[in-house]
Design a protein around this motif. Sequence first.
Motif, short mmCIF file in Angstrom:
data_model
loop_
_atom_site.label_atom_id
_atom_site.label_comp_id
_atom_site.label_asym_id
_atom_site.label_seq_id
_atom_site.Cartn_x
_atom_site.Cartn_y
_atom_site.Cartn_z
N HIS A 51 0.81 -1.10 0.16
CA HIS A 51 0.15 0.03 -0.10
C HIS A 51 0.82 1.24 0.06
O HIS A 51 0.36 2.12 -0.75
CB HIS A 51 -1.13 -0.05 1.19
N HIS A 55 1.27 4.55 -2.64
CA HIS A 55 1.18 5.98 -2.30
C HIS A 55 2.29 6.73 -2.81
O HIS A 55 2.07 7.83 -3.35
CB HIS A 55 1.11 6.33 -0.55
N SER A 114 0.38 9.51 6.25
CA SER A 114 -1.31 8.87 5.91
C SER A 114 -1.66 8.68 7.46
O SER A 114 -1.38 9.07 8.54
CB SER A 114 -1.39 7.53 5.02
N ASP A 157 -6.60 7.27 -0.37
CA ASP A 157 -6.42 6.06 -1.04
C ASP A 157 -7.22 5.79 -2.15
O ASP A 157 -8.17 6.17 -2.33
CB ASP A 157 -7.19 4.96 0.16
ZN ZN Z 1 -3.53 4.66 2.41
#
Ligand code: ZN
Length: 352
Positions: free
Chosen positions: A127, A131, A152, A318
């Motif tokens: 993840h 980003h 985040s 996201d």
């Molecule tokens: Zn995220």
Amino acid sequence: MENLWLAVGGRVMQKEITILAIESSCDETAAAVVRNGREVLSNVIYSQIDLHTLYGGVVPEIASRKHIEKVNQVIEEALRQSGRKLEEMEAIAVTYGPGLVGALLVGVSVAKAISFATKIPLVGVHHIEGHISANYIENKELEPPFICLVVSGGHTHLVKVADYGKYEILGRTRDDAAGEAFDKVARAIGLGYPGGPKIDKVSREGNPEAIHFPRAKVDENLYDFSFSGLKSAVLNYINSAEMKGETISVPDVAASFQQAVVDVLVEHSMEAVRRNGLKKFAIAGGVASNSALREAMRTACVQNGIEFYHPSPILCTDNAAMIGAAGYYDYCNGIRSDYYLNAVPNLKLGER
Ligand code: ZN
Ligand code: KG4
């Protein structure tokens, strides 16, 4: 990297690699179609924020159930908007960690099922790598090496992107993530969830120098962060005002808190860029959409002669386009996942 060039009619052309990407690590059900890692053909995001606002934060069980309800619709819509068929996809990229395990499992299971049924290769994506890779989408010229600050709701990492898929973590938070601090302080001053965008907005009416909140340093590592002391300082300020029967100025508290976070993020980031002898710096993650942070980073980069990169706000929070971008470079690096791919809630950057 694999050979991505094709001989077409006597000319050498870059092979077209179109990826279907899926993201479900927290409270956004998202799917996207991305061409050659940098061109977004579609980017569909179903946000569950309204549902979780009721509870003041993400409720994992509700998130998983909503992902199940929405995931197929979101994928179909992403394919429809891209004008491409599923069979035209070269790979299926999916976030498999870090994140909420039940939420991650929905994306991972769907991606495995599609890959199994179509025989399209599967690529599990980190993840945070997603980003960081969001920066490649709108900055076609950006190539590693560069320093990236990932801020985040769950992470605050200062990363050296040595090459595509090669990361060195220089610093991280010792306690709360930057976004988490925004969310907690917002709740304390009555702004509700999600706190980041609300603090960003209300701060525009406040004075960032009204209250001096601490800027924490971590002795052992110059690049590490700590936000729990700052959060406590804000809570103490609110409690002591309450005890004295004084009313607080929400815009001043928000702006002063935000300034304290921004100052620390800017200082550590510039130090990392300088000490690593690099001239490129990028920001990523939900907090990277914060207007004060973007402005402060831009100014600091100009002062230091550093090129500043940032994704549009919609690519900071996201989304699956960023997973398609990261998935492309993973795919080109020969990474393939098998049907044992599982959700890994605490997956570390650079680990597989
Ligand atoms: Zn995220
Ligand atoms: O990257 P993201 O969508 O999800 C995670 O991977 O965690 O980040 C969500 C976080 C939340 O904590 C939210 O409050 C914060 O990003 N955020 C912001 C802003 N927009 C979102 N924080 C500060 N200012 C903003 N404008």
